[in-house]
Write a protein that holds these residues in place. Structure first.
Motif, mmCIF file in Angstrom:
data_model
loop_
_atom_site.group_PDB
_atom_site.id
_atom_site.type_symbol
_atom_site.label_atom_id
_atom_site.label_comp_id
_atom_site.label_asym_id
_atom_site.label_seq_id
_atom_site.Cartn_x
_atom_site.Cartn_y
_atom_site.Cartn_z
ATOM 1 N N GLY A 359 123.159 -30.341 40.993
ATOM 2 C CA GLY A 359 122.186 -29.802 41.939
ATOM 3 C C GLY A 359 120.954 -29.174 41.328
ATOM 4 N N LEU A 360 120.502 -29.709 40.186
ATOM 5 C CA LEU A 360 119.272 -29.208 39.551
ATOM 6 C C LEU A 360 118.212 -30.300 39.632
ATOM 7 C CD1 LEU A 360 120.769 -27.450 36.399
ATOM 8 C CD2 LEU A 360 120.339 -26.484 38.673
ATOM 9 N N TYR A 361 117.071 -29.974 40.230
ATOM 10 C CA TYR A 361 116.080 -31.013 40.531
ATOM 11 C C TYR A 361 114.695 -30.716 39.966
ATOM 12 C CZ TYR A 361 119.869 -31.888 43.770
ATOM 13 O OH TYR A 361 121.120 -32.100 44.307
ATOM 14 N N LYS A 362 114.462 -29.483 39.535
ATOM 15 C CA LYS A 362 113.144 -29.165 38.998
ATOM 16 C C LYS A 362 112.912 -29.939 37.705
ATOM 17 C CE LYS A 362 111.157 -25.252 39.011
ATOM 18 N NZ LYS A 362 110.787 -23.841 38.761
ATOM 19 N N ALA A 363 111.689 -30.488 37.582
ATOM 20 C CA ALA A 363 111.379 -31.325 36.422
ATOM 21 C C ALA A 363 110.873 -30.456 35.268
ATOM 22 C CB ALA A 363 110.341 -32.361 36.799
ATOM 23 N N ASP A 364 111.661 -29.473 34.868
ATOM 24 C CA ASP A 364 111.280 -28.635 33.744
ATOM 25 C C ASP A 364 112.291 -28.820 32.620
ATOM 26 O OD1 ASP A 364 112.700 -25.447 34.854
ATOM 27 O OD2 ASP A 364 113.490 -27.479 34.856
ATOM 28 N N ASP A 365 112.035 -28.160 31.521
ATOM 29 C CA ASP A 365 112.957 -28.272 30.397
ATOM 30 C C ASP A 365 114.259 -27.555 30.732
ATOM 31 O OD1 ASP A 365 111.175 -29.706 28.885
ATOM 32 O OD2 ASP A 365 110.281 -27.919 27.973
ATOM 33 N N ASN A 391 133.291 -29.972 44.967
ATOM 34 C CA ASN A 391 133.390 -28.571 45.382
ATOM 35 C C ASN A 391 132.310 -27.686 44.768
ATOM 36 O OD1 ASN A 391 135.556 -28.992 47.072
ATOM 37 N ND2 ASN A 391 137.102 -28.522 45.508
ATOM 38 N N LEU A 392 131.738 -28.136 43.660
ATOM 39 C CA LEU A 392 130.677 -27.350 43.026
ATOM 40 C C LEU A 392 129.494 -27.151 43.975
ATOM 41 C CD1 LEU A 392 129.721 -25.976 40.379
ATOM 42 C CD2 LEU A 392 128.695 -28.186 39.739
ATOM 43 N N ALA A 393 129.324 -28.068 44.901
ATOM 44 C CA ALA A 393 128.223 -27.956 45.859
ATOM 45 C C ALA A 393 128.359 -26.717 46.741
ATOM 46 C CB ALA A 393 128.164 -29.215 46.732
ATOM 47 N N ASN A 394 129.540 -26.132 46.782
ATOM 48 C CA ASN A 394 129.767 -24.931 47.601
ATOM 49 C C ASN A 394 129.408 -23.638 46.874
ATOM 50 O OD1 ASN A 394 130.827 -26.442 49.799
ATOM 51 N ND2 ASN A 394 132.775 -26.634 48.706
ATOM 52 N N PHE A 395 129.038 -23.737 45.611
ATOM 53 C CA PHE A 395 128.664 -22.540 44.845
ATOM 54 C C PHE A 395 127.310 -22.017 45.332
ATOM 55 C CE2 PHE A 395 127.170 -20.233 41.035
ATOM 56 C CZ PHE A 395 128.286 -19.442 40.780
ATOM 57 N N LYS A 396 127.207 -20.727 45.568
ATOM 58 C CA LYS A 396 125.990 -20.143 46.150
ATOM 59 C C LYS A 396 125.080 -19.553 45.067
ATOM 60 C CE LYS A 396 127.807 -20.800 50.278
ATOM 61 N NZ LYS A 396 127.362 -21.925 51.126
ATOM 62 N N LYS A 397 123.788 -19.656 45.316
ATOM 63 C CA LYS A 397 122.814 -19.062 44.396
ATOM 64 C C LYS A 397 123.027 -17.561 44.219
ATOM 65 C CE LYS A 397 118.698 -21.905 45.408
ATOM 66 N NZ LYS A 397 117.290 -21.789 45.854
ATOM 67 N N GLN A 398 123.361 -16.917 45.329
ATOM 68 C CA GLN A 398 123.337 -15.457 45.344
ATOM 69 C C GLN A 398 124.675 -14.798 45.009
ATOM 70 O OE1 GLN A 398 120.431 -14.100 45.529
ATOM 71 N NE2 GLN A 398 119.515 -16.115 45.908
ATOM 72 N N VAL A 399 125.649 -15.584 44.538
ATOM 73 C CA VAL A 399 126.930 -14.991 44.157
ATOM 74 C C VAL A 399 126.671 -13.963 43.053
ATOM 75 C CG1 VAL A 399 129.173 -15.433 43.134
ATOM 76 C CG2 VAL A 399 128.240 -17.046 44.772
ATOM 77 N N ARG A 448 120.700 -28.104 49.030
ATOM 78 C CA ARG A 448 121.235 -28.545 47.733
ATOM 79 C C ARG A 448 122.602 -29.193 47.902
ATOM 80 N NH1 ARG A 448 124.532 -25.633 44.674
ATOM 81 N NH2 ARG A 448 123.876 -23.703 45.694
ATOM 82 N N LYS A 449 123.448 -28.588 48.729
ATOM 83 C CA LYS A 449 124.773 -29.166 48.954
ATOM 84 C C LYS A 449 124.669 -30.568 49.518
ATOM 85 C CE LYS A 449 129.126 -28.492 51.438
ATOM 86 N NZ LYS A 449 129.972 -27.593 52.240
ATOM 87 N N GLN A 450 123.756 -30.755 50.441
ATOM 88 C CA GLN A 450 123.594 -32.078 51.052
ATOM 89 C C GLN A 450 123.205 -33.112 49.990
ATOM 90 O OE1 GLN A 450 120.627 -32.203 54.151
ATOM 91 N NE2 GLN A 450 121.410 -34.105 54.996
#
Length: 522
Positions: A359-365, A391-399, A448-450
């Motif tokens: 779930g990482l989409y930014k085109a940075d290093d 199941n990793l898609a269920n991990f939240k940014k704000q945990v 992101r999950k989608q």
């Protein structure tokens, strides 16, 4: 039942002048004419409605007696001339000489709605290329090929397809474990479908025999029908052809790694010139994430075709194809450039694929250790690949507590108690880094999950699932074949009514024949 028959392979390429169906070396020919074997009591087990529609077949056609007879080899349609293809190949790294369609017979080529399809029966009897075998197949392997080829298509993996699965009514003798204990099994026939069944070995056989003229004819045919954008035959178009094959092979391999598919027998005669997954033999799906795993008993010692080595083998096989077509080009540099480019392209495409899985989409290093550490951690204790990434898609940014990862992916660990001490600390560090990186993403958790769920399937054809269908079918019950066939048409959907299939491999399947390791036996 009417087809728009547009045969090209057996009309435009040189045929074996000998029509007797005897085992032999076939020189200066791309194929031999053969007739499928008549079977005792053919009966239909299953048909793919989607593939039938692609070929222009109606439900009435599928139910007809003619359909049964044609796709079990008992009737040859007027205006067609079945044949077996001549090819060679490297098997487990060693040149094996002439191989060919030993248990596959090409029936015809069909066009419908602007698409071109070759239809091939697997298990329909001997050919000049059968060597010491009988050219037949059994229900066990036929169910595996039928289900998996259609499942791979719906996963978005380039693949050959399957139209039908039928019983021959004959008994076939097989030594499933190669341990000197052969037994009779139910004979079966699968109708396989693809734009073409050409493989690297089709070109290698002519190079090995220094028959550059016939190979040139075959390459020109291939470009004309499958790479027409490359234009007229020339050294430049031959190099572009090799580039196109390399790109298609790379695309296929990245998809294999994405879904955890292990082909099991990546010989050069089992690699499609169109970059399609072909020849479903002792394949397997990663249960525990393990770069060293192979499903093939024949490969148990050296593990040449293990999961983590598939990209290297793809490149090795491309080297062999480059050697084969070199006489048409006469220069090594352009071919070497394609091969070098394959390495660079694969590294980038693999990295992009793995980023999409987490779930990482930014085109940075990206921190280079994030992906490397993930793959190392996944192998610290047996971890189910499919469950982990889904199941990793269920991990939240704000945990706030990265240690809470166990609530999200803990189900993927076969022995959760092993996620302790140093293993637990490594996972905590990784999830802390991952969470920090997620914070840079603009997508919401829901968005992101989608996206993650669109590349991480919930359902794959685990070996134990196929084995359950095989065991039931041996008793005449085909309901599970249909259930799995329907399930795997929507592998990325939740399908809550089918949640039982979203689970780790059961303990009983860990060492059961057909569920862990398989042989090349049909």
């Amino acid at each position: 039942m009417k087809f728009n028959i547009q045969d090209t392979f057996n009309k435009e390429l040189p045929a074996d002048p000998i029509t007797e169906n005897s085992r032999r070396q076939v020189e200066r020919a791309c194929f031999s004419y053969v007739t499928p074997k008549h079977t005792a009591r053919p009966s239909l087990v299953h048909v793919s409605p989607e593939m039938a529609e692609e070929l222009g077949l109606s439900e009435e056609d599928i139910r007809s007696e003619e359909f049964l007879k044609v796709f079990t080899g008992n009737t040859v349609l007027d205006g067609t001339a079945p044949y077996a293809m001549c090819y060679g190949g490297h098997q487990f790294g060693n040149w094996a000489g002439q191989l060919g369609d030993g248990r596959a017979i090409n029936l015809m080529e069909v066009e419908h709605n602007g698409k071109h399809w070759a239809l091939q029966l697997k298990g329909a009897g001997e050919t000049p290329y059968s060597r010491t075998a009988d050219g037949l197949a059994v229900l066990r392997s036929s169910i595996r090929e039928y289900l998996c080829s259609e499942a791979m298509y719906h996963l978005g993996v380039p693949t050959t397809r399957a139209l039908s699965l039928a019983l021959s009514g004959d008994q076939v003798l097989r030594d499933v474990l190669y341990n000197g204990n052969p037994a009779y099994e139910k004979g079966a026939i699968v109708c396989r479908v693809a734009p073409s069944f050409l493989r690297f070995g089709n070109y290698q056989i002519f190079a090995a025999r220094e028959d550059t003229a016939t190979m040139g004819t075959l390459v020109n045919y291939t470009i004309k029908h499958f790479f027409p954008e490359l234009g007229a035959p020339s050294k430049a178009s031959y190099v572009q052809f090799f580039q196109a094959v390399a790109d298609a092979t790379l695309e296929m391999l990245v998809h294999w790694q994405r879904v955890g598919f292990v082909h099991g027998v990546m010989n050069t005669d089992n690699l499609s010139i169109l970059g399609l997954t072909i020849d479903y033999g002792p394949y397997g799906w990663l249960e525990g994430y393990d770069h060293g795993w192979t499903p093939n008993t024949t490969d148990r010692q050296h593990k040449r075709y293990r999961y983590g080595n598939q990209p290297n083998i793809g490149l090795w096989n491309l080297y062999q194809l480059a050697n084969a077509i070199f006489p048409l080009i006469g220069e090594a540099e352009p071919l070497e450039a394609v091969l070098e480019g394959f390495k660079t392209k694969f590294e980038q495409k693999y990295r992009d694929m793995m980023k999409s899985k987490i779930g990482l989409y930014k085109a940075d290093d990206l921190d280079p250790h994030l992906l490397d550490d993930l793959e190392e951690n996944l192998q610290l204790t047996e971890t189910d690949m499919t469950l982990f990434f889904r199941n990793l898609a269920n991990f939240k940014k704000q945990v706030t507590d990265s240690g809470a990862f166990m609530e999200v992916v803990g189900e993927a660990f076969y022995v959760p108690d092993e996620v302790s001490g140093e293993v637990l600390e490594k996972w905590k560090v990784w999830f802390a880094t991952y969470q920090s990186r997620l914070g840079q993403e603009e997508l919401s958790d829901t968005e992101r999950k989608q996206k993650m769920n669109s590349v991480n399937p919930k359902y794959v054809l685990r070996n134990y699932m196929a084995q359950l269908a095989i065991d039931a079918a041996d008793k005449g019950d085909y309901a599970l074949i249909d259930e799995l066939f329907v399930l795997l048409k929507k592998p990325y959907d939740e399908q809550p009514e089918q949640e039982k299939w979203f689970a780790k491999r059961p303990d009983w399947a860990r060492n059961k024949v057909g569920c862990s390791m398989l042989s090349c036996s049909s």
